[in-house]
Design an enzyme around this catalytic site. Structure first.
Site, mmCIF file in Angstrom:
data_model
loop_
_atom_site.group_PDB
_atom_site.id
_atom_site.type_symbol
_atom_site.label_atom_id
_atom_site.label_comp_id
_atom_site.label_asym_id
_atom_site.label_seq_id
_atom_site.Cartn_x
_atom_site.Cartn_y
_atom_site.Cartn_z
ATOM 1 N N ASN A 1 -4.830 -9.851 1.825
ATOM 2 C CA ASN A 1 -5.725 -9.027 0.993
ATOM 3 C C ASN A 1 -5.366 -9.180 -0.485
ATOM 4 O OD1 ASN A 1 -6.777 -8.051 3.398
ATOM 5 N ND2 ASN A 1 -5.607 -6.140 3.348
ATOM 6 N N ASN B 1 3.092 3.168 -3.691
ATOM 7 C CA ASN B 1 2.243 4.361 -3.651
ATOM 8 C C ASN B 1 3.173 5.574 -3.576
ATOM 9 O OD1 ASN B 1 3.068 4.665 -0.994
ATOM 10 N ND2 ASN B 1 1.150 3.934 -0.110
ATOM 11 N N ALA C 1 -6.996 8.292 -5.039
ATOM 12 C CA ALA C 1 -8.160 8.755 -5.812
ATOM 13 C C ALA C 1 -7.771 9.305 -7.184
ATOM 14 C CB ALA C 1 -8.892 9.833 -5.019
ATOM 15 N N ASP D 1 -4.134 -2.891 -1.857
ATOM 16 C CA ASP D 1 -4.028 -4.352 -2.001
ATOM 17 C C ASP D 1 -4.971 -4.857 -3.098
ATOM 18 O OD1 ASP D 1 -2.284 -4.276 0.175
ATOM 19 O OD2 ASP D 1 -3.930 -4.534 1.608
ATOM 20 N N SER E 1 -13.889 -6.153 1.331
ATOM 21 C CA SER E 1 -14.389 -5.075 0.459
ATOM 22 C C SER E 1 -13.992 -5.285 -1.009
ATOM 23 C CB SER E 1 -13.845 -3.728 0.940
ATOM 24 O OG SER E 1 -12.445 -3.639 0.694
HETATM 25 O O1 RIB Z 1 -3.355 -2.699 3.490
HETATM 26 C C1 RIB Z 1 -4.321 -2.867 4.479
HETATM 27 C C2 RIB Z 1 -3.835 -3.806 5.524
HETATM 28 O O2 RIB Z 1 -2.747 -3.228 6.208
HETATM 29 C C3 RIB Z 1 -4.841 -4.123 6.602
HETATM 30 O O3 RIB Z 1 -5.675 -5.203 6.271
HETATM 31 C C4 RIB Z 1 -3.977 -4.374 7.834
HETATM 32 O O4 RIB Z 1 -3.954 -5.699 8.239
HETATM 33 C C5 RIB Z 1 -2.594 -3.865 7.445
HETATM 34 O O5 RIB Z 1 -1.737 -4.896 7.261
#
Ligand code: RIB
Length: 292
Positions: free
Chosen positions: A42, A179, A214, A243, A282
């Protein structure tokens, strides 16, 4: 300057549920979809979309070749992703009516990263390049130590957080992105102010980035603190928002944007990502960030 992201690639199995299933409970899901995911992949997706020169290193099974193809189609270099005869990592994800998620992982090939493969990948990078890591692959301390010794700048996102992270050589990390849960776990404090203060005091030369969902995000860099408030959006799926933030933040910093501007664009990218289903899919393009 190049970015090497040594990270996970997952097949995300996503179930829509009215609420996250409780222990002992059985629930029917209203939909099931398969998405590309993995915190590593991601973040590479977000970096590639942000236009950064990103190389992904990691490991998938043959069932995960499509994940590699997707990264390559976005312009990421995939020369250091090995494809082997073992099952890829996957994530089982519940997304509830409030857009919150619960995830469990099968690490698969993400936990089969060997020392010789790490060394081979690092050979292609030079002092000043950036190494990005999350906490979904094995051998993280080894990768940090080798990259630091080779003069790379190390950026660590210790997600998902576990007890091992405290034993990582965090003094060799140049950019730490957490986070609130990860920050509290490392800092021993729970408020955003407390987390920032404790981590900046412990790692004075490290750029500390705290994401607040948020509520936006904060950065402490060279003694200066930058804050951005979150945008109000209608969330449908928050998976991968962190991510998205990280890929955009790092991508914008590598493109020489100021900390404040990079923070704003990363928060905007994350806000857009939660309005859509899936993780990697997304993540918005830079053009979308420039729109209203
Ligand atoms: O941060 C989101 C991700 O965490 C997802 O895509 C899933 O694969 C997990 O690794």
């Amino acid at each position: 300057m190049k970015i090497l992201n040594y990270g996970s690639l997952n097949i995300d199995l996503v179930y829509r549920v009215p609420r996250i299933v409780a222990p002992g409970e059985t629930l029917s899901s209203s939909s099931f979809e398969t998405f590309a995911g993995g915190k590593g992949a991601n973040q590479t997706t977000a970096l590639a979309k942000a236009g950064a020169p990103v190389y992904h290193a990691g490991k998938v099974g043959r069932d995960g070749q499509w994940l590699v193809d997707k990264l390559q189609a976005l312009g990421a270099n995939v020369d250091f992703i090995r494809v082997v005869d073992q099952p890829s990592g996957h994530a089982v994800i519940q997304v509830d009516d409030r857009a919150e998620n619960a995830i469990f992982l099968f690490p698969g090939t993400n936990h089969q990263i060997m020392e010789d493969e790490i060394e081979e990948a690092l050979w292609a990078f030079a002092p000043g390049d950036i190494l990005l890591l999350q906490n979904e692959i094995n051998n993280i301390p080894y990768i940090i130590a080798k990259a630091h010794a080779a003069g790379l700048r190390v950026c660590l996102n210790p997600a998902p957080m576990d007890a091992q992270v405290a034993n990582y050589p965090l003094d060799k990390v140049d950019i730490l992105i957490v986070n609130e849960t990860e920050g509290a776990g490392l800092a021993g404090r729970t408020s955003p102010d407390g987390i920032m203060a404790a981590l900046s005091e412990r790692y004075p030369d490290c750029e500390i980035v705290l994401t607040l969902g948020a509520q936006g995000a904060r950065v402490c860099c060279a003694g200066e603190v930058f804050c951005v408030a979150g945008e109000k959006v209608k969330a449908v799926d928050t998976t991968g928002a962190g991510d998205t933030f990280i890929g955009y933040y790092l991508g914008e910093r590598v493109a020489d944007r100021s900390v404040g501007d990079a923070l704003k664009r990363a928060c905007r990218a994350a806000a857009i990502s939660v309005t859509r289903p899936g993780a990697a899919d997304s993540i918005p393009t830079p053009e979308e960030l420039d729109g209203d």
